[in-house]
Design an enzyme around this catalytic site. Structure first.
Site, mmCIF file in Angstrom:
data_model
loop_
_atom_site.group_PDB
_atom_site.id
_atom_site.type_symbol
_atom_site.label_atom_id
_atom_site.label_comp_id
_atom_site.label_asym_id
_atom_site.label_seq_id
_atom_site.Cartn_x
_atom_site.Cartn_y
_atom_site.Cartn_z
ATOM 1 N N SER A 29 0.924 -1.082 0.090
ATOM 2 C CA SER A 29 0.081 -0.059 -0.033
ATOM 3 C C SER A 29 1.123 1.252 0.073
ATOM 4 C CB SER A 29 -0.779 -0.082 1.229
ATOM 5 O OG SER A 29 -1.795 1.233 1.380
ATOM 6 N N LYS A 53 -3.702 2.316 -2.233
ATOM 7 C CA LYS A 53 -3.436 3.363 -1.462
ATOM 8 C C LYS A 53 -4.323 3.617 -0.363
ATOM 9 C CE LYS A 53 -1.439 7.137 0.223
ATOM 10 N NZ LYS A 53 -0.361 6.992 1.189
ATOM 11 N N ASN A 77 9.421 8.224 5.384
ATOM 12 C CA ASN A 77 8.354 9.202 4.512
ATOM 13 C C ASN A 77 7.466 9.566 5.412
ATOM 14 O OD1 ASN A 77 5.373 7.820 4.269
ATOM 15 N ND2 ASN A 77 6.565 6.298 4.252
ATOM 16 N N GLY A 80 1.357 11.247 4.962
ATOM 17 C CA GLY A 80 0.165 11.578 5.705
ATOM 18 C C GLY A 80 -1.067 11.298 5.216
ATOM 19 N N ASN A 135 -5.589 -0.559 8.011
ATOM 20 C CA ASN A 135 -4.315 0.148 8.603
ATOM 21 C C ASN A 135 -4.638 0.940 9.678
ATOM 22 O OD1 ASN A 135 -2.152 1.640 8.578
ATOM 23 N ND2 ASN A 135 -2.483 2.993 6.845
ATOM 24 N N CYS A 138 -0.462 3.455 10.610
ATOM 25 C CA CYS A 138 0.252 4.644 9.795
ATOM 26 C C CYS A 138 0.819 5.656 10.886
ATOM 27 C CB CYS A 138 -0.725 5.512 8.979
ATOM 28 S SG CYS A 138 0.346 6.898 8.216
ATOM 29 N N ASN A 200 4.405 -2.347 8.674
ATOM 30 C CA ASN A 200 4.270 -1.330 8.206
ATOM 31 C C ASN A 200 5.591 -0.559 8.450
ATOM 32 O OD1 ASN A 200 3.269 1.600 7.641
ATOM 33 N ND2 ASN A 200 1.035 0.858 7.996
ATOM 34 N N GLY A 253 11.223 -3.917 2.970
ATOM 35 C CA GLY A 253 12.641 -4.047 2.653
ATOM 36 C C GLY A 253 12.858 -5.121 1.669
ATOM 37 N N THR A 275 8.825 -0.162 -1.015
ATOM 38 C CA THR A 275 9.784 0.754 -1.674
ATOM 39 C C THR A 275 10.632 0.104 -2.672
ATOM 40 O OG1 THR A 275 9.875 1.803 0.800
ATOM 41 C CG2 THR A 275 11.723 2.169 -0.677
HETATM 42 C C1 LIG Z 1 5.778 6.396 0.314
HETATM 43 C C2 LIG Z 1 4.921 5.392 1.230
HETATM 44 C C3 LIG Z 1 3.797 5.313 1.346
HETATM 45 C C4 LIG Z 1 3.039 4.469 2.337
HETATM 46 N N1 LIG Z 1 1.883 4.540 2.330
HETATM 47 C C5 LIG Z 1 1.036 3.842 2.944
HETATM 48 C C6 LIG Z 1 -0.225 3.701 3.311
HETATM 49 O O1 LIG Z 1 -1.062 4.374 2.757
HETATM 50 N N2 LIG Z 1 -1.174 2.556 4.124
HETATM 51 C C7 LIG Z 1 -0.185 1.597 4.516
HETATM 52 O O2 LIG Z 1 -0.761 0.721 5.168
HETATM 53 N N3 LIG Z 1 1.226 1.554 4.362
HETATM 54 C C8 LIG Z 1 1.875 2.370 3.645
HETATM 55 N N4 LIG Z 1 3.143 2.322 3.279
HETATM 56 C C9 LIG Z 1 3.940 1.312 4.170
HETATM 57 C C10 LIG Z 1 4.179 0.296 3.020
HETATM 58 O O3 LIG Z 1 2.925 -0.470 2.431
HETATM 59 C C11 LIG Z 1 4.793 -0.891 3.746
HETATM 60 O O4 LIG Z 1 4.505 -1.586 4.913
HETATM 61 C C12 LIG Z 1 6.255 -0.622 4.232
HETATM 62 O O5 LIG Z 1 6.767 0.496 3.416
HETATM 63 C C13 LIG Z 1 7.372 -1.682 4.269
HETATM 64 O O6 LIG Z 1 7.703 -2.248 3.112
HETATM 65 P P1 LIG Z 1 8.718 -1.663 2.218
HETATM 66 O O7 LIG Z 1 9.985 -1.620 3.034
HETATM 67 O O8 LIG Z 1 8.973 -2.812 1.050
HETATM 68 O O9 LIG Z 1 8.453 -0.279 1.595
HETATM 69 C C14 LIG Z 1 3.713 3.502 2.659
HETATM 70 C C15 LIG Z 1 5.094 3.446 2.489
HETATM 71 C C16 LIG Z 1 5.982 4.056 1.787
HETATM 72 C C17 LIG Z 1 7.350 4.060 1.417
#
Ligand SMILES: Cc1cc2nc3c(=O)[nH]c(=O)nc-3n(C[C@H](O)[C@H](O)[C@H](O)COP(=O)(O)O)c2cc1C
Ligand SMILES: Cc1cc2nc3c(=O)[nH]c(=O)nc-3n(C[C@H](O)[C@H](O)[C@H](O)COP(=O)(O)OP(=O)(O)OC[C@H]3O[C@@H](n4cnc5c(N)ncnc54)[C@H](O)[C@@H]3O)c2cc1C
Ligand code: FES
Lengths: 312, 265
Positions: A29, A53, A77, A80, A135, A138, A200, A253, A275
């Site tokens: 997400s 999202k 990040n 918001g 969620n 956040c 998250n 990650g 990411t």
């Molecule tokens: C720019 C950005 C926006 C994100 N927005 C959300 C969101 O709207 N809802 C949510 O549950 N997680 C959100 N996340 C968290 C990711 O879904 C994920 O759980 C977290 O980034 C860890 O995974 P990754 O290291 O592969 O990014 C966001 C992460 C990033 C980097």
């Protein structure tokens, strides 16, 4: 592990209770928009799932910039939860995902239990949505959300509010910003969660030493990317021990297939890439191919066999 | 837009800490428009993690080549500076919006420092249109830098524009002072302004434009990027129309919606 004869390809489909994924690779997400932006790189229908999202009851403008800071092997990040709100989500976004053939998870965020219940109810009637991702984790909004993910009783209540209002299975996204993730997993299981997604982002912060000001306008933000992977793998392993039978999607990650295999070995049934998409837009396809090759090489006939197959 | 491993054809130093990289990829060269950028993975490791955006400095569809001009400012640009001819670089592009000059009769291009890159591309494109006897605007190019060493590509630009006005802060070439001091003779009301440079400079140019009642203008903005393709909402800047994503609503945004007061605060 000899379930595979030499010429067979491993079975990639995954059952997460009532939700079926065609393969174990989903996108996280907030890191994939609503499915269309990566179309020029590959067909998003090849994904196991797309976590949309976050959508909230009302439209949210999001936080003031600066919203992003790069840190060693990581990204902080503080977006918001910028989004158009549930009404426009139903009117504008749902029709736009119609043509993509994959399991869609609607990520929902709210300030109170009524908000979660309302969102869960409104999404129940959308055939294109396979499940809800609640969620409660956040870190970037002033109230709600993370507050529900911070203690087991609030998490159970939020889960229950969504479960009771929706016909859709409810997956709960856990926050890593807690002392005991296993306890959180058990609490949402009691609340009726159909599954768990984790993790998250980790709460973090960066300061510009020249100006002596925080680098993010929101001061704190959520850390993602390879920097958090060992923490995420450990938490997935602990969640698996706490709730042995609950469907679990691991993330945090993941950039390569090796990263993904770690999560599966630790007990995840499927994985999501966040990411990693920013770094390599083909990451989900590369990871999927890598998982398939690994399974073939190591004699795993199905993803279910691989889940939790860590030795020792 | 695509991702590819593009061969680096040439890495040419153009001044202290300034490099011009020329890459080969026929698709990107064919589709690139002035103002658009490429997003480069500067190392195969996890640090630096994110891609680095660079404006296209020129593109030659016939040769299948395009270039970027960059200043070495940190880890990512240092890594990119180490690449040599023949290396294959992981890049995505062309990304973002372009400068709109169709129908413009008088164009004022204002560049600050390495912000010259997209305006060099724009000047080249307009010059090529003139060579092909297509309608194209008269071009005045105002180019400011700290010193003469920072004036990459000035000679190249001079050949392609109707007038080049140079300013340097130390007076080592052209008029001494800031580029905004060189604009006044060229601000006729029907002029369209195209601008890229440090934010305070762009703010000053926009202010002067508005004082003189100029309506048409395009500014190329910068911000820290996450995805570069519009999904993360990390690169937004405040405008009169709310937040806009630099990576896909921009980097080139129309002057009418810009609000540098909000942007600088
Ligand atoms: C720019 C950005 C926006 C994100 N927005 C959300 C969101 O709207 N809802 C949510 O549950 N997680 C959100 N996340 C968290 C990711 O879904 C994920 O759980 C977290 O980034 C860890 O995974 P990754 O290291 O592969 O990014 C966001 C992460 C990033 C980097
Ligand atoms: C749309 C867009 C187009 C761009 N086009 C170009 C271009 O054509 N040529 C070019 O050289 N750069 C361009 N940039 C800026 C370029 O992306 C950054 O300079 C680069 O990402 C820095 O990476 P780094 O790892 O070397 O530095 P970092 O380690 O990220 O930063 C090192 C230090 O330099 C500072 N810094 C970062 N960016 C800049 C900058 N632009 N100027 C001065 N200091 C900076 C940082 O605040 C930090 O203190 C563009 C940026 C955007 C968003
Ligand atoms: S960089 Fe992700 S939306 Fe612009």
């Amino acid at each position: 592990m000899n379930g595979l004869s030499t010429c067979e390809r491993p079975a990639l489909a995954v059952s997460l209770g009532p939700v079926r994924l065609k393969n174990p690779v989903a996108v996280a997400s907030g890191c994939y928009g609503y499915g269309g932006n990566y179309r020029e790189f590959y067909d998003p229908s090849r994904l196991g799932g797309i976590f949309l999202k976050c959508v909230t009851p009302a439209e949210r403008p999001g936080n003031a910039p600066q919203r992003l800071v790069e840190t060693p092997s990581g990204l902080l990040n503080a977006i918001g939860l910028q989004n158009v709100g549930i009404e426009r989500f139903l009117r504008e976004i749902v029709p736009a995902i119609e043509g993509i053939d994959t399991a869609f998870f609607a990520n929902i965020g709210a300030d109170d239990l009524d908000g979660y219940a309302m969102l869960a109810r409104r999404l129940s009637d959308v055939p294109k949505i396979a499940a809800i991702e609640l969620n409660i984790s956040c870190p970037n909004v002033k109230k709600g959300c993370l507050a529900f993910g911070a203690d087991p009783e609030s998490a159970r209540q939020a889960t229950q509010a969504a479960v009771q209002s929706s016909r859709l299975p409810v997956f709960v996204k856990l926050s890593p910003n807690v002392a005991n993730i296993g306890e959180m997993a058990q609490a949402v299981a009691e609340g009726g969660a159909a599954g768990i997604t984790a993790i998250n982002t980790l709460l973090g912060m960066a300061i510009d030493v020249e100006t002596r000001r925080p680098k993010l306008a929101n001061v704190t933000g959520g850390l993602s990317g390879p920097a958090i992977r060992p923490v995420a793998v450990r938490m997935v392993w602990e969640i698996r021990k706490a709730v042995p039978d609950l469907p679990l999607i691991g993330m945090g990650g993941i950039l390569t297939w090796r990263d993904a295999i770690e999560f599966l070995l630790a007990g995840a049934n499927a994985i999501a890439i966040g990411t990693g998409n920013f770094v390599n837009p083909m990451a989900p396809m590369d990871v999927l191919q890598g998982i398939e090759d690994y399974m073939a090489q190591h004699g795993f006939a199905s993803v279910a066999e691989l889940s939790g197959a860590m030795e020792g | 837009m695509k991702q590819c491993l593009a061969p680096l054809v040439e890495s040419r130093p153009l001044g202290p800490g300034l490099l011009l990289h020329t890459y080969h990829d026929s698709d990107i060269a064919a589709h690139a428009k002035p103002g658009q950028f490429i997003n480069v993975r500067v190392s195969g490791a996890t640090a630096p993690l994110l891609r680095r955006p660079f404006s296209l400095c020129d593109a030659d569809p016939a040769a299948g080549r395009f270039s970027v001009l960059f200043r070495v400012v940190g880890e990512g640009t240092e890594a990119l500076a180490r690449a040599g001819a023949g290396d294959r670089i992981d890049l995505m592009g062309p990304l973002g919006t372009a400068f709109q000059w169709e129908g413009v009769e008088r164009a004022l291009l204002v560049a600050g420092g390495v912000g010259v890159a997209p305006l060099h591309f724009l000047a080249s494109q307009i010059w090529r249109a003139k060579q092909a006897e297509r309608p194209a605007p008269r071009v005045v190019f105002a180019y400011g830098a700290r010193d003469s060493g920072g004036l990459a590509l000035a000679d190249d630009i001079e050949k392609r524009v109707d007038l080049l006005a140079i300013t340097t802060e130390d007076g080592s070439r052209g008029q001494r002072g800031l580029v905004t001091a060189a604009l006044d003779p060229h601000l006729a009301p029907d002029t369209a302004v195209f601008c890229c440079g440090p934010t305070p400079m762009m703010a000053a140019v926009l202010r002067r434009m508005r004082e003189r009642g100029l309506k048409r203008g395009w500014f190329s903005l910068e911000n820290q990027m996450g995805c570069g393709v519009g999904v993360c909402l990390g690169c937004v800047v405040p405008t009169r129309d709310g937040y806009r994503r630099v990576c896909c609503d921009g980097p080139v945004l129309p002057a009418a919606i810009l609000d540098f007061t909000a942007l600088c605060s």
